[in-house]
Structures are given as C-alpha cells and as structure tokens.
Design a protein around this motif. Sequence first.
Motif, PDB file in Angstrom:
ATOM      1  N   CYS A  39       0.757  -1.041  -0.039  1.00  0.00           N
ATOM      2  CA  CYS A  39       0.100  -0.253   0.121  1.00  0.00           C
ATOM      3  C   CYS A  39       0.489   1.625  -0.006  1.00  0.00           C
ATOM      4  N   ASN A  53       1.609   7.002   1.249  1.00  0.00           N
ATOM      5  CA  ASN A  53       1.113   5.605   1.806  1.00  0.00           C
ATOM      6  C   ASN A  53      -0.819   5.977   1.537  1.00  0.00           C
ATOM      7  N   CYS A  55      -1.873   3.532   2.907  1.00  0.00           N
ATOM      8  CA  CYS A  55      -2.547   2.367   4.228  1.00  0.00           C
ATOM      9  C   CYS A  55      -3.298   2.961   4.612  1.00  0.00           C
ATOM     10  N   GLN A  59       2.812   5.616   8.421  1.00  0.00           N
ATOM     11  CA  GLN A  59       3.945   4.233   7.380  1.00  0.00           C
ATOM     12  C   GLN A  59       5.766   5.370   8.071  1.00  0.00           C
TER      13      GLN A  59
END
Length: 105
Positions: A39, A53, A55, A59
């Motif tokens: 992701c 990112n 996700c 991160q």
Amino acid sequence: MSPTLRSIVCGVLGLTLSAAGSTAAAAATTIAGEAAPACVQYTAGWRYTFVSNGCDTVQQVTVEYRDGTAVPCRTAAPGETVTFPGYGTSGNEVLGVVLCGTTPA
C-alpha cells in the motif's frame, strides 16, 4: 596567525565538523528495515522521489538507492505523500521503499 588566516581555518574546521555531525545524526536516527507494504507506492524521477502512503496506518519510510545514499526516515500519515531526493543525473537508481524507525535522540 593572522586574523584572516584564522578565520579561514576556523571556517573550514567548522564546516568539516558540521558535515560529520550531520552524517552521524542521520545515521543514528535511521534504522534500516523490511520492504514497505504494497500500500506504500513510489514514483522516482531524476530530481525527486515521491512516496505515497495508501495504507490505513502511519508509515515510517525511507528510500534505498543503488549507490547506498542514505536519506532520513520520514513519517507519512494515511493518504500523505512525502518527498525524497530523486536518482540524479549520474545514473543512480531508486531500488525501493523500506520501513524505518527513529531512535530516541
């Protein structure tokens, strides 16, 4: 020692120590890790590398380069894009994005 020569010597010494300190600080704050999850996507160009990112969680990422160039870890919130140096004009290559973390200062 003349004042001019003293200024030059102090300036060069200061720049040398500053550069060494910056390199040590960058090395101390980045912990190499595993490949970023799918992701996390990146787009590499000669000037910039953009890491997005996708996700649902924050991160901490850095970019790996073929020549071993070390860049600091960056934190990307969900949906955020962070910028790293690109591959440059000397033929370097972005190998991918890896997870990293920072150590306490």
